[in-house]
Design a protein around this motif. Structure first.
Motif, PDB file in Angstrom:
ATOM      1  N   UNK A 156      24.706  62.502  36.588  1.00 25.34           N
ATOM      2  CA  UNK A 156      23.874  63.687  36.574  1.00 25.34           C
ATOM      3  C   UNK A 156      23.130  63.950  37.866  1.00 25.34           C
ATOM      4  N   UNK A 157      23.374  63.140  38.900  1.00 20.39           N
ATOM      5  CA  UNK A 157      22.738  63.387  40.189  1.00 20.39           C
ATOM      6  C   UNK A 157      23.508  64.464  40.937  1.00 20.39           C
ATOM      7  N   UNK A 158      23.026  64.817  42.122  1.00 19.57           N
ATOM      8  CA  UNK A 158      23.751  65.758  42.953  1.00 19.57           C
ATOM      9  C   UNK A 158      24.768  65.025  43.806  1.00 19.57           C
ATOM     10  N   UNK A 159      25.411  65.768  44.700  1.00 20.17           N
ATOM     11  CA  UNK A 159      26.293  65.122  45.653  1.00 20.17           C
ATOM     12  C   UNK A 159      25.498  64.235  46.594  1.00 20.17           C
ATOM     13  N   UNK A 160      26.178  63.327  47.267  1.00 20.01           N
ATOM     14  CA  UNK A 160      25.521  62.358  48.141  1.00 20.01           C
ATOM     15  C   UNK A 160      26.212  62.283  49.492  1.00 20.01           C
ATOM     16  N   UNK A 161      25.487  61.751  50.455  1.00 15.62           N
ATOM     17  CA  UNK A 161      26.100  61.199  51.657  1.00 15.62           C
ATOM     18  C   UNK A 161      26.054  59.685  51.479  1.00 15.62           C
ATOM     19  N   UNK A 162      27.224  59.051  51.447  1.00 15.79           N
ATOM     20  CA  UNK A 162      27.324  57.612  51.329  1.00 15.79           C
ATOM     21  C   UNK A 162      27.511  57.017  52.716  1.00 15.79           C
ATOM     22  N   UNK A 163      26.994  55.809  52.907  1.00 15.10           N
ATOM     23  CA  UNK A 163      27.138  55.148  54.202  1.00 15.10           C
ATOM     24  C   UNK A 163      27.666  53.741  53.986  1.00 15.10           C
ATOM     25  N   UNK A 164      28.553  53.318  54.871  1.00  8.70           N
ATOM     26  CA  UNK A 164      29.092  51.954  54.827  1.00  8.70           C
ATOM     27  C   UNK A 164      29.482  51.551  56.240  1.00  8.70           C
ATOM     28  N   UNK A 165      29.666  50.252  56.430  1.00  5.02           N
ATOM     29  CA  UNK A 165      30.260  49.793  57.682  1.00  5.02           C
ATOM     30  C   UNK A 165      31.689  50.329  57.771  1.00  5.02           C
ATOM     31  N   UNK A 166      32.235  50.373  58.978  1.00  4.32           N
ATOM     32  CA  UNK A 166      33.569  50.955  59.135  1.00  4.32           C
ATOM     33  C   UNK A 166      34.656  50.133  58.462  1.00  4.32           C
ATOM     34  N   UNK A 167      34.325  48.898  58.034  1.00  2.00           N
ATOM     35  CA  UNK A 167      35.293  48.116  57.268  1.00  2.00           C
ATOM     36  C   UNK A 167      35.119  48.302  55.761  1.00  2.00           C
ATOM     37  N   UNK A 168      34.209  49.224  55.363  1.00  2.00           N
ATOM     38  CA  UNK A 168      34.015  49.511  53.949  1.00  2.00           C
ATOM     39  C   UNK A 168      32.996  48.640  53.249  1.00  2.00           C
ATOM     40  N   UNK A 169      32.295  47.790  53.977  1.00  2.00           N
ATOM     41  CA  UNK A 169      31.287  46.928  53.371  1.00  2.00           C
ATOM     42  C   UNK A 169      29.906  47.576  53.451  1.00  2.00           C
ATOM     43  N   UNK A 170      28.949  46.969  52.757  1.00  2.00           N
ATOM     44  CA  UNK A 170      27.542  47.400  52.779  1.00  2.00           C
ATOM     45  C   UNK A 170      27.363  48.858  52.369  1.00  2.00           C
TER      46      UNK A 170
END
Length: 850
Positions: free
Chosen positions: A174-188
Motif C-alpha cells: 500500500x505504499x507508493x513507488x520507491x527509489x531503491x538503492x543497492x551496491x552495483x553487485x546487488x547487495x545492501x
C-alpha cells in the motif's frame, strides 16, 4: 526545421533520423558505451497482440559508426531473452545493466566485441507473481560512489517483496513507488526514497543531485521532476487509490513530512538526460532534457537553486505529431544525443519505431560537455545537504533546523532527530511554545519507532494547533494504533475546527476499523486497495444528528452523507429545528441534490418566508433550480423585494421560465421601474433573461479590458450561488469544499494558485492554458456517437474514457472512427455569455476566497 514530421523549435539544433522500422521496432531504453556504440532495448513482450509476428523475447541491439561519417554501418544483437524490458544503463565499470518489470540483470561482454557472453540476475521481485509493466521496475542509474538506483512503480498497491543478490529484502504494502538503492553487485539493498506514482526515469545532475521524472495519479497533477534525497517522501501511497486525492496524500509538499517537487512536467515524462552530456548551446548549462511521451514533445528544464534543493520550468524544444512518442535518452562522447521513439500511442507492441539523433549545429557555441561518470562538481548547497543528512548526534543543530523555511532543511532535521539517542529531548520539545517545533517533533517521533508511540501520538491529539492534531491523526492511522480509536474525536474538540482536520479524522476512523486492521495486517488481499475502507454504519448520520457536536462539525459532515436522499427526513427535521445559520446553509445545499416534491415545497417556503435570513432564502432559491417545483409562480413576486441578493436569486431562477407570459411581464415591469430596480446586478440579470442587449463587452482575448470591466463591488456568497447554478454549470465538473463534480480540477484552493487575471483568463479562454492532467480526449464512433472526457486508456482492443455523464465508458476500438486529444478544453467556451457582469464579479470573488 521539420524532420519527418517533428518540428525543431530551437533553430540552433538539428535533428537526424538514424533508424526506423522495420530495422528497429518499439524501442524503449538506450545507452552508449565508451566506444560510442549505441545500445537499444527493442521490446517485443510489452502486451504483444495474439498475432504479433516478432520474437517472444526482447532484444538489445548495438549500432556502430565504423567509418566516422556520422551514420551507423554496423548492427548486431548484444543480448536477447529478456521479458518486459524497460530500461538499460551502463555502470561506471562499463557493464550494461537492464531492468525488466520484475528483475535487474547485469551483462558481461568480456572480450569487448559488443556481444554479451553471459548475464546475471542480480535482483528481482519475489512478490507479486504478476505485475503491470508500467507500475513495476522502471528505471536505473548509477552514481560515482558504487551505488545503483532503481525506480520502482507503485505495483498497483500489491504486496511486493524485492530481493537483492545477498538475500536482503525490502517490501511494502500500500505504499507508493520507491527509489531503491543497492551496491552495483546487488547487495545492501534499501529503500532510498518513497512517495512516487511511477518514476519512469532518474538521472544525476552536474552536482550529484538525483533527479526523478515521476508520472501522476489520475486526478492529481502535474507530472513532476523531483529531487530525491535519503529518506525523502513525495506524498503518494497506493493504499488510498489511484486518484491521488486523499487527506493522507500530498503531491507538492502540502502534507508536513513530505517534500515538494522541483518542476512540473507534461503528461507521461519518460526519459531524462543531463544536458551537459550533449553538444548543445551554452544556455543549456545545468539543464535537463525530458521526453514527454503523451504530448509528443521533448522539453528542456531550466533549473535554479532554491534553498538546498531546486526549482524549475520547462520549454518545448521538439514537438511532433501523434506518431512521435519519444522515450529514453543517451549521449556519446562527441555530445550527440540519441533518443528512442515508440511512434504510436498504443502500449502493445505494434512493429513501429525510430531512433533519432539531436545536437547543436556546427556554428553554435557549445556548452562545456561532461562525461557520464565525471565526478560531481563541488557545490556548497549539495555539500551542506549531505552533511545535514549524515549528522546523527548534533541535536542543537537539528533542533534549530526544525524552524527553517526550507523543507529540505526541515527534512534533514526530522531524519537526524528520529534517531534513538534524541528521543528524550524530543519528548521535551513536545511542550515547546512554537507550533513549528512541536510539529517537527511529532514528525521525528513518528519516524523513530518509539516504543511508546501510541501514548505520544495521543498527547498530540489535544495540541492547540489544528495542523498538529491532523498530523497526530495521520500518525495514528498510518501506524495502525488501534488503541487510540476511542480518542480520535479529541482532535476535533480540542481547539479550532477545520475541514481538513475533519476529513482526516474520517479517514483515520476507517483505517482503525477492526475489520480493516485485520485484513490489512494479514494481507488478506494481494492488492491492498481492495480492502474496503469504510466508516461504521450510520457514522456520518450519527455526527449530524448529535446536537452535542459542534455545529461546524455537523455542518461539514453533511457533505459526506453517502446518500442524502436516505436522510431526507433527518435533513428536513434540521430545517425546522436548527437555529445555526451556517448549519442551515449546509442542510439546504445538501437537499439541493435530493430532488423530491416534499423537499421542493419546504425550500419554497423558506424562500418566501420574510422572517428567515436573506442568505438562507437566496440559497433556497438556488437549490430550487434542481427541484420538481409545481408552485414556482409564487417566486415571481420576489423579483420586487428590496433585498438585492434575494431579487437576483429569484431572477436567476426565473430565467428558465422567461418564456412564460407572467414571468416576462413581471421582469419587464421591474426593469422599467427605476424606483424598483435600482440594483445594477438585478438589471443585468433581467436583461439576460429577456435577451435584451446588455452592452458592449471586450473580446475574450482582451483580458486587461475584462479585468477593468469586472472591477467593483462583489459578493462571494452570491458568487457561490453562481458557481452551483444551472446557469454556469461550474459545479458539474468542478468541486469546491467536497461539493461538485470531478471531471475538472478541484477548485477548493484555486485562490492560492491563480491571481485575479489568471482566474479571468481561465473563465474566458479555457483552452489557452490546459494543465496536462486535465487534457480532454474524444472518441468518435462509426455510428456517429461521440464521447468527450479525460483519462483515456487505449488498449489493443478497447478504449476506456472517463466522462462526466456516464463515468468510465469502454468501447471496442474497432467500432471507433477516430479518437485523440481534444483541441480545446473540456470546459466549454462562452461561459461569459450566460452570465451577467455582476455574476462574473461575484463568481471571481467566490473563487478568490478559496
Amino acid at each position: 526545421m521539420v524532420v519527418d514530421g517533428v518540428t525543431v523549435l530551437d533553430e540552433r539544433l538539428e535533428l537526424t533520423l538514424m533508424k526506423q522500422d522495420p530495422e528497429i521496432v518499439t524501442p524503449i531504453g538506450i545507452a552508449v558505451d565508451e566506444k560510442d556504440r549505441v545500445y537499444v532495448l527493442e521490446s517485443h513482450t510489452h502486451l504483444p497482440p495474439k498475432d504479433y509476428q516478432g520474437p517472444d523475447h526482447d532484444l538489445i541491439k548495438v549500432y556502430e559508426d565504423g567509418n566516422g561519417d556520422g551514420n551507423w554501418d554496423r548492427e548486431s544483437v548484444f543480448a536477447e531473452g529478456l521479458f518486459e524490458g524497460l530500461n538499460i544503463a551502463f555502470s561506471p565499470e562499463g557493464h550494461l545493466f537492464a531492468v525488466t518489470s520484475k528483475e535487474v540483470w547485469k551483462f558481461y561482454d568480456e572480450d569487448g566485441d559488443g556481444i554479451s557472453e553471459r548475464s546475471e540476475k542480480l535482483m528481482a521481485f519475489t512478490k507479486p507473481g504478476q505485475v503491470y509493466a508500467h507500475a513495476a521496475i522502471l528505471s536505473i542509474a548509477f552514481d560515482t560512489e558504487g551505488y545503483m538506483y532503481i525506480g520502482r512503480g507503485n505495483t498497483g498497491a500489491a504486496h511486493w517483496i524485492f530481493q537483492g543478490s545477498d538475500g536482503k529484502e525490502v517490501s511494502g504494502y500500500g505504499d507508493g513507488g520507491n527509489i531503491l538503492r543497492a551496491k552495483t553487485d546487488g547487495t545492501e539493498l534499501e529503500i532510498f526514497s518513497t512517495g512516487y506514482w511511477n518514476p519512469f526515469d532518474l538521472k544525476f545532475d552536474n552536482y550529484g543531485r538525483l533527479l526523478v521524472a515521476d508520472n501522476d495519479p489520475d486526478s492529481r497533477g502535474p507530472n513532476r521532476l523531483v529531487h530525491a534525497v535519503k529518506g525523502s517522501d513525495f506524498g503518494y501511497q497506493s493504499l488510498f487509490g489511484g486518484s491521488g486525492i486523499h487527506p493522507y496524500l500530498a503531491w507538492n509538499g502540502e502534507l508536513p513530512g513530505t517534500l515538494p517537487y522541483a518542476a512540473p512536467l507534461g503528461e507521461s515524462p519518460s526519459g531524462l538526460l543531463n544536458a551537459n552530456l550533449g553538444r548543445l548551446p551554452q544556455d543549456y548549462h545545468d539543464q535537463m532534457l525530458c521526453t514527454i511521451w503523451e504530448e509528443s514533445s521533448i522539453v528542456r528544464i531550466a533549473l535554479e537553486e532554491k534553498g538546498l534543493s531546486l526549482t524549475g520550468s520547462t520549454e518545448v524544444i521538439l514537438r511532433g505529431g501523434k506518431n512521435f512518442r519519444p522515450v529514453a535518452f543517451a549521449a556519446d562522447s562527441k555530445g550527440n544525443i540519441y533518443f528512442t521513439d515508440w511512434v504510436e500511442r498504443v502500449y502493445p507492441n505494434h512493429g513501429k519505431g525510430k531512433i533519432w539523433k539531436l545536437s547543436a549545429k556546427e556554428n553554435t557555441e557549445h556548452l562545456a560537455q561532461r562525461s557520464l561518470y565525471d565526478p560531481p562538481i563541488a557545490n556548497e548547497k549539495v555539500k551542506r545537504l549531505n552533511q545535514l543528512l549524515s549528522k546523527s548526534t548534533n541535536f542543537d543543530q537539528h533542533f534549530k533546523n526544525l524552524q527553517s523555511n526550507d523543507p529540505f532543511v526541515r527534512h534533514t532535521a526530522v531524519m537526524g532527530l528520529s534517531r534513538e539517542v534524541h528521543r528524550k529531548k524530543l519528548e521535551q520539545a513536545m511542550q515547546d511554545a512554537s507550533a513549528d517545533v512541536r510539529l517537527s517533533a511529532l514528525l521525528a517521533l513518528r519516524h523513530s519507532d518509539h516504543p511508546r508511540e501510541a501514548a505520544l501520538a495521543r498527547q498530540f491529539l489535544e495540541d492547540p494547533d489544528p495542523e498538529i492534531r491532523r498530523m497526530a491523526l495521520i500518525w495514528i492511522g498510518s501506524h495502525g494504533l488501534a488503541s487510540q480509536r476511542e480518542n480520535l474525536e479529541r482532535a476535533l474538540t480540542a481547539g479550532d475546527f477545520t475541514t481538513q482536520l475533519f476529513e482526516t479524522y474520517l479517514e483515520t476512523v476507517k483505517l482503525l476499523e477492526p475489520q480493516f486492521q485485520k485484513a490489512y495486517q494479514n494481507k488478506q488481499e494481494e492488492i491492498s486497495k481492495r480492502i474496503p475502507l469504510e466508516l461504521p454504519d450510520e457514522f456520518i448520520a450519527g455526527i449530524v444528528s448529535d446536537p452535542s457536536n459542534p455545529s461546524q462539525m455537523r455542518a461539514f459532515a453533511l457533505r459526506y452523507l453517502e446518500d442524502p436522499a436516505d436522510q431526507k427526513e433527518l435533513l428536513l427535521e434540521f430545517l425546522s429545528l436548527e437555529k445555526e445559520e451556517y448549519l442551515l446553509m449546509e442542510v439546504i445545499q445538501t437537499l439541493a441534490n435530493v430532488p423530491d416534491p416534499q423537499v421542493a415545497d419546504v425550500l419554497l417556503q423558506i424562500s418566501l418566508s420574510t422572517n428567515k435570513p436573506v442568505n438562507l432564502r437566496a440559497e433556497s432559491l438556488s437549490a430550487l433550480s434542481r427541484q420538481p417545483l409545481k408552485e414556482w409562480r409564487e417566486i415571481i413576486p420576489l423579483l420586487e423585494v428590496s433585498s438585492e441578493n434575494l431579487a437576483i436569486a429569484a431572477a436567476r431562477y426565473l430565467r428558465a421560465k422567461s418564456g412564460e407570459e407572467a414571468v416576462k411581464l413581471a421582469m419587464e415591469r421591474v426593469l422599467n421601474d427605476g424606483s424598483t430596480c435600482d440594483s445594477e446586478g438585478l438589471r443585468q440579470q433581467l436583461m439576460l433573461a429577456l435577451s435584451q442587449d446588455t452592452g458592449q463587452r471586450p473580446d475574450p482575448q482582451e483580458l486587461d479590458a475584462w479585468n477593468s470591466l469586472l472591477e467593483g463591488p462583489a459578493d462571494p456568497d452570491r458568487g457561490r450561488r453562481v458557481f452551483y447554478s444551472n446557469t454556469s454549470l461550474c459545479s458539474t465538473c468542478h468541486v469546491v469544499g467536497a461539493r461538485g463534480g470531478d471531471l475538472g480540477p478541484d477548485l477548493s484552493n484555486v485562490g492560492k494558485s491563480k491571481d485575479r487575471r489568471g482566474l479571468i483568463g481561465s473563465i474566458l479562454l479555457p483552452s489557452e492554458e490546459m494543465s496536462p492532467e486535465w487534457q480532454g480526449w474524444f472518441i468518435e464512433m462509426k455510428d456517429g456517437t461521440r464521447y468527450d472526457g479525460r483519462q483515456i486508456d487505449v488498449g489493443y482492443e478497447d478504449i476506456k474514457l472517463y466522462t462526466q455523464a456516464e463515468g468510465f465508458v469502454q468501447v471496442k476500438k474497432a467500432d471507433a472512427l477516430e479518437y485523440g486529444m481534444s483541441a480545446t478544453s473540456l470546459m466549454p467556451e462562452g461561459l461569459e455569455k450566460r452570465l451577467s457582469n455582476q455574476d462574473l464579479k461575484d463568481l471571481l470573488a467566490f473563487l478568490e476566497s478559496q
